[in-house]
Design a protein around this motif. Structure first.
Motif, mmCIF file in Angstrom:
data_model
loop_
_atom_site.group_PDB
_atom_site.id
_atom_site.type_symbol
_atom_site.label_atom_id
_atom_site.label_comp_id
_atom_site.label_asym_id
_atom_site.label_seq_id
_atom_site.Cartn_x
_atom_site.Cartn_y
_atom_site.Cartn_z
ATOM 1 N N HIS A 296 -21.223 -18.221 -27.939
ATOM 2 C CA HIS A 296 -20.508 -17.036 -28.428
ATOM 3 C C HIS A 296 -21.349 -16.266 -29.444
ATOM 4 O O HIS A 296 -20.810 -15.470 -30.217
ATOM 5 N N LEU A 297 -22.653 -16.499 -29.443
ATOM 6 C CA LEU A 297 -23.509 -15.808 -30.402
ATOM 7 C C LEU A 297 -23.544 -14.306 -30.126
ATOM 8 O O LEU A 297 -23.601 -13.888 -28.963
ATOM 9 N N PRO A 298 -23.532 -13.489 -31.155
ATOM 10 C CA PRO A 298 -23.719 -12.043 -30.946
ATOM 11 C C PRO A 298 -25.101 -11.771 -30.342
ATOM 12 O O PRO A 298 -26.036 -12.566 -30.509
ATOM 13 N N LEU A 375 -11.448 -23.402 -32.006
ATOM 14 C CA LEU A 375 -10.767 -22.304 -31.312
ATOM 15 C C LEU A 375 -11.017 -20.961 -31.983
ATOM 16 O O LEU A 375 -10.856 -19.910 -31.375
ATOM 17 N N ASP A 376 -11.432 -21.001 -33.251
ATOM 18 C CA ASP A 376 -11.662 -19.766 -34.010
ATOM 19 C C ASP A 376 -13.049 -19.175 -33.775
ATOM 20 O O ASP A 376 -13.329 -18.075 -34.263
ATOM 21 N N ILE A 377 -13.924 -19.886 -33.082
ATOM 22 C CA ILE A 377 -15.333 -19.473 -32.978
ATOM 23 C C ILE A 377 -15.508 -18.057 -32.441
ATOM 24 O O ILE A 377 -16.267 -17.268 -33.031
ATOM 25 N N PRO A 378 -14.888 -17.673 -31.324
ATOM 26 C CA PRO A 378 -15.104 -16.300 -30.828
ATOM 27 C C PRO A 378 -14.786 -15.240 -31.877
ATOM 28 O O PRO A 378 -15.533 -14.275 -32.028
ATOM 29 N N MET A 379 -13.686 -15.405 -32.589
ATOM 30 C CA MET A 379 -13.306 -14.433 -33.606
ATOM 31 C C MET A 379 -14.304 -14.428 -34.762
ATOM 32 O O MET A 379 -14.720 -13.367 -35.236
ATOM 33 N N LEU A 380 -14.711 -15.625 -35.224
ATOM 34 C CA LEU A 380 -15.622 -15.704 -36.361
ATOM 35 C C LEU A 380 -16.968 -15.062 -36.052
ATOM 36 O O LEU A 380 -17.518 -14.322 -36.869
ATOM 37 N N LEU A 381 -17.497 -15.322 -34.862
ATOM 38 C CA LEU A 381 -18.832 -14.803 -34.524
ATOM 39 C C LEU A 381 -18.797 -13.339 -34.114
ATOM 40 O O LEU A 381 -19.809 -12.663 -34.160
ATOM 41 N N SER A 382 -17.630 -12.852 -33.712
ATOM 42 C CA SER A 382 -17.536 -11.425 -33.393
ATOM 43 C C SER A 382 -17.665 -10.580 -34.642
ATOM 44 O O SER A 382 -18.004 -9.397 -34.586
ATOM 45 N N LYS A 383 -17.417 -11.203 -35.808
ATOM 46 C CA LYS A 383 -17.522 -10.496 -37.088
ATOM 47 C C LYS A 383 -18.869 -10.702 -37.758
ATOM 48 O O LYS A 383 -19.133 -10.103 -38.787
ATOM 49 N N ALA A 384 -19.708 -11.588 -37.178
ATOM 50 C CA ALA A 384 -20.982 -11.931 -37.828
ATOM 51 C C ALA A 384 -21.966 -10.775 -37.723
ATOM 52 O O ALA A 384 -21.945 -9.997 -36.792
#
Length: 384
Positions: A296-298, A375-384
């Protein structure tokens, strides 16, 4: 039916690039996804290049491509017909419309070597085994995906025993058929022994000389074996974080079996009860979470780990160019971090840090440090 994360990216790239390649291990669903996407294109053509009849249609590939210039051409197992790349280059140069070719390959390195002639004409999309973001319906899905792994044939079976038998057959076929097909000539039982040794060292620093002594081969041979399994997408080599910090940084990579189900097969862990009583449980959870992060890395982000000789450590460091994010992974519903975690955050100067644990809801541990669920990974990395 799973909503594959790769599908959005493939559709997007087909709208921009003349050719798109889906790279991923065998049996992760590349063909199924490609056919679903091809069905959205009127009059598309699908050719499996492991099939002699399909290859025969391309005996005069330049004529075939020109005659079907108005159609999306899907070429599966493209590594079986490397000569097609040069022909595709000429055809794309003659008509550079986006969405002309969708090609599928079962190993990254060989396809990339063959496709150099398509530089600037080919977009690459990596496809992983199933991710939490693709299968999640309840918190229990985390456990099922972790135990069985993300290969659809293993994950979707109705019973754990059937999942285990699927993985057994997969490993046998991979060692005896897939590796030789990729031009990797290693005695299957020797590679199996190496793979199992790496599984027991999952999440640890790679020491070629130690493994070489156990296998009775040279260190360069062990490094070559590692390269084979990394390039065939079975292992992940996580490189250490490098920066001029005036610290004695660890220089060896950490090694992970990319799919948790295959890791558990190699370690003899058949079910969740075996997993919970195993000394490698924490390392398995770490690798499982790292795969979710890496997939899920940007765009343009880099991933590494941080460790110093003095004991400062972060399991994952994600750099996006704008900010640096740290992840510490703990298999505990009430995770605690060591002094080394805080020191690592200070050394690197992370903008924020997360402690990833098997929890349903996260909480703030300190300023800019939160406990989170995978489960939070997509949301967290979308903000990175």
């Amino acid at each position: 039916m799973f909503q594959r994360k790769s599908a959005f990216e493939i559709r997007h790239q087909l709208g921009l690039s003349p050719a798109v390649a889906i790279l991923g291990a065998r049996q992760i669903g590349k063909t199924t996804l490609a056919k679903q996407i091809a069905a959205e294109f009127p009059d598309s053509i699908y050719l499996d290049l492991e099939n002699a009849q399909a290859r025969a249609k391309l005996d005069q590939a330049d004529v075939f491509f020109e005659a079907n210039r108005h159609r999306l051409v899907v070429l599966d197992e493209i590594q079986n017909a490397p000569d097609l790349f040069s022909t595709m280059r000429g055809e794309i140069d003659a008509d550079r419309r986006p969405g002309r070719f969708l090609i599928l390959g079962s190993a990254s390195f060989k396809l990339l070597q063959q496709s150099q002639s398509l530089a600037g004409r080919l977009a690459l999309v990596d496809m992983a085994p199933l991710l939490l973001s693709e299968v999640h319906q309840s918190f229990e899905d985390i456990q099922t995906l972790w135990v069985r792994g993300g290969f659809p044939g293993s994950y979707t079976t109705p019973q754990n025993d059937a999942s285990w038998l699927w993985r057994d057959a997969f490993v046998r076929h991979f060692l005896h058929t897939d590796l030789p097909a990729l031009g990797i000539n290693v005695e299957p039982e020797l590679m199996r022994r190496f793979w199992r040794m790496v599984a027991h060292l999952h999440g640890q620093l790679f020491n070629a000389s130690s493994i070489a002594a156990s296998l009775g081969v040279s260190s360069p041979t062990v490094t070559r074996y590692l390269d084979h399994l990394v390039q065939s997408l079975m292992l992940r080599r996580l490189e250490p974080y490098h920066a001029n910090l005036g610290k004695r940084l660890v220089k060896s990579p950490k090694i992970y079996v990319r799919d948790s189900g295959l890791l558990h097969y190699l370690l003899g862990m058949r079910n969740v009860h075996d997993l919970m009583g195993h000394p490698n449980t924490g390392a398995s959870w770490e690798g499982f979470c790292i795969e979710q992060i890496c997939n899920h890395l940007p765009t343009g982000a880099s991933v590494s780990f941080y460790r110093t000789a003095a004991g400062a450590e972060l399991d994952v460091v994600v750099e996006t160019g704008r900010e640096t994010t740290g992840f510490e992974i703990k298999f505990s519903s009430a995770p605690k971090v060591s002094k080394g975690f805080w020191q690592a955050c200070e050394d690197i100067g992370v903008h924020k840090a997360y402690v990833m644990a098997p929890v349903q809801e996260g909480w703030a541990m300190a300023k800019d440090v939160q406990v989170v669920s995978p489960l939070d990974i997509p949301m967290l990395l979308s903000k990175a």
